[in-house]
Enzyme design. Structure first.
Site, PDB file in Angstrom:
ATOM      1  N   LYS A   1      32.916 -25.306 -10.161  1.00 20.33           N
ATOM      2  CA  LYS A   1      32.138 -26.547 -10.030  1.00 20.33           C
ATOM      3  C   LYS A   1      33.076 -27.733 -10.196  1.00 20.33           C
ATOM      4  O   LYS A   1      33.988 -27.705 -11.021  1.00 20.33           O
ATOM      5  CB  LYS A   1      31.074 -26.546 -11.126  1.00 20.33           C
ATOM      6  CG  LYS A   1      30.345 -27.859 -11.270  1.00 20.33           C
ATOM      7  CD  LYS A   1      28.920 -27.664 -11.655  1.00 20.33           C
ATOM      8  CE  LYS A   1      28.681 -27.415 -13.113  1.00 20.33           C
ATOM      9  NZ  LYS A   1      27.262 -27.099 -13.321  1.00 20.33           N
TER      10      LYS A   1
ATOM     11  N   ASP B   1      32.342 -18.827 -23.054  1.00 19.65           N
ATOM     12  CA  ASP B   1      31.705 -20.141 -23.255  1.00 19.65           C
ATOM     13  C   ASP B   1      31.966 -20.616 -24.679  1.00 19.65           C
ATOM     14  O   ASP B   1      32.226 -19.820 -25.578  1.00 19.65           O
ATOM     15  CB  ASP B   1      30.191 -20.052 -23.019  1.00 19.65           C
ATOM     16  CG  ASP B   1      29.600 -21.409 -22.628  1.00 19.65           C
ATOM     17  OD1 ASP B   1      29.216 -21.582 -21.456  1.00 19.65           O
ATOM     18  OD2 ASP B   1      29.545 -22.315 -23.495  1.00 19.65           O
TER      19      ASP B   1
ATOM     20  N   TRP C   1      24.290 -16.577 -14.392  1.00 20.76           N
ATOM     21  CA  TRP C   1      25.266 -16.029 -13.428  1.00 20.76           C
ATOM     22  C   TRP C   1      25.636 -14.595 -13.831  1.00 20.76           C
ATOM     23  O   TRP C   1      25.834 -13.737 -12.970  1.00 20.76           O
ATOM     24  CB  TRP C   1      26.523 -16.911 -13.358  1.00 20.76           C
ATOM     25  CG  TRP C   1      26.332 -18.168 -12.555  1.00 20.76           C
ATOM     26  CD1 TRP C   1      25.139 -18.762 -12.248  1.00 20.76           C
ATOM     27  CD2 TRP C   1      27.350 -18.975 -11.949  1.00 20.76           C
ATOM     28  NE1 TRP C   1      25.362 -19.893 -11.502  1.00 20.76           N
ATOM     29  CE2 TRP C   1      26.701 -20.050 -11.299  1.00 20.76           C
ATOM     30  CE3 TRP C   1      28.742 -18.905 -11.910  1.00 20.76           C
ATOM     31  CZ2 TRP C   1      27.409 -21.042 -10.608  1.00 20.76           C
ATOM     32  CZ3 TRP C   1      29.447 -19.894 -11.216  1.00 20.76           C
ATOM     33  CH2 TRP C   1      28.782 -20.944 -10.566  1.00 20.76           C
TER      34      TRP C   1
ATOM     35  N   ASP D   1      31.384 -22.483 -13.816  1.00 17.24           N
ATOM     36  CA  ASP D   1      30.267 -23.429 -13.697  1.00 17.24           C
ATOM     37  C   ASP D   1      30.369 -24.440 -14.843  1.00 17.24           C
ATOM     38  O   ASP D   1      29.375 -25.009 -15.263  1.00 17.24           O
ATOM     39  CB  ASP D   1      28.949 -22.640 -13.773  1.00 17.24           C
ATOM     40  CG  ASP D   1      27.760 -23.417 -13.243  1.00 17.24           C
ATOM     41  OD1 ASP D   1      27.969 -24.379 -12.483  1.00 17.24           O
ATOM     42  OD2 ASP D   1      26.620 -23.061 -13.596  1.00 17.24           O
TER      43      ASP D   1
ATOM     44  N   GLY E   1      23.705 -17.793 -19.271  1.00 17.62           N
ATOM     45  CA  GLY E   1      24.012 -16.443 -18.792  1.00 17.62           C
ATOM     46  C   GLY E   1      23.329 -16.031 -17.495  1.00 17.62           C
ATOM     47  O   GLY E   1      23.332 -14.841 -17.162  1.00 17.62           O
TER      48      GLY E   1
END
Ligand SMILES: C[S@@+](CC[C@H](N)C(=O)[O-])C[C@H]1O[C@@H](n2cnc3c(N)ncnc32)[C@H](O)[C@@H]1O
Length: 204
Positions: free
Chosen positions: A159, A79, A62, A119, A60
């Site tokens: 990413k 997530d 970000w 990410d 967490g």
């Protein structure tokens, strides 16, 4: 080297990492915070948006960085893992490839988002072909999410791990965004083939 030695070397290197030390001082949940900060220092997008989805958001950090921008009034984090709550952030535990759950998730937010961040790092098998195929599948799922929830002309930052699937993924992204930049933040480990793709102006 035995598995025990490898693990203890990793623990030592991790503890000595300057970004890990700084994240503890700054009270970020992980060193990943400095990757998003470096991306924003270069591309300056967080000041210009009001809504964002953070895909693969655990633990967490970000989300914590996003919360520092008072102009952002809608943040959703997704997530597979549990994420400790962040005040004012809507967090969902689900696979980003599970499109049916998105529909439920966004029942209360019918407008589209300015920014999608990812990410996501799938589990690495060490078998290059398998890993590259997994990265490319994830990229397609992220693109599916953008088709569902990213505004026309919105931004995607994701990413990616350079390798054999990169050119094909880049071509797909180029068909969907007007411009793609490739950026490696200073906190991204040099020996990692991780980069961030800054995908600008979603064509929809
Ligand atoms: C490097 S971590 C993200 C760190 C995060 N940006 C932060 O600042 O704390 C990558 C995350 O991607 C998540 N992930 C991997 N595959 C996923 C999937 N299919 N759907 C949702 N999350 C996924 C993992 O569970 C992991 O928590």
């Amino acid at each position: 080297m035995t598995k025990v030695n490898k693990t203890s070397n990793w623990v030592r290197r991790h503890a000595e990492d300057p970004f890990v030390k700084k994240s503890k001082q700054d009270k970020y949940r992980s060193r990943a915070a400095y990757k998003l900060k470096a991306i924003d220092e270069k591309y300056n997008f967080l000041r210009k948006i009001t809504s964002v989805a953070d895909l693969g958001c655990a633990p967490g950090s970000w989300l914590q960085v996003l919360k520092e921008f008072k102009n952002i009034n809608f943040i959703v984090g997704i997530d597979l893992l549990n994420v400790e709550p962040v005040d004012g952030v809507y967090i969902a535990k689900q696979d980003i490839g599970d499109y049916d759950s998105y529909i439920e998730l966004f029942e209360k937010k019918d407008s589209k988002l300015d920014l999608v961040l990812s990410d996501i790092a799938p589990n690495i098998t060490g078998i290059s072909d398998v890993d590259q195929s997994n990265f490319s599948d994830i990229a397609l799922n992220i693109l599916g999410f953008c088709r569902f929830k990213l505004k026309p002309k919105g931004t995607l930052i994701m990413k990616y791990f350079l390798g054999s699937s990169f050119e094909v993924t880049l071509k797909t992204l180029n068909n969907n965004f007007n411009k793609i930049n490739v950026f490696k933040p200073p906190s991204s480990k040099k020996k990692s083939n991780e980069v961030y793709l800054i995908c600008i102006e979603f064509k929809d």
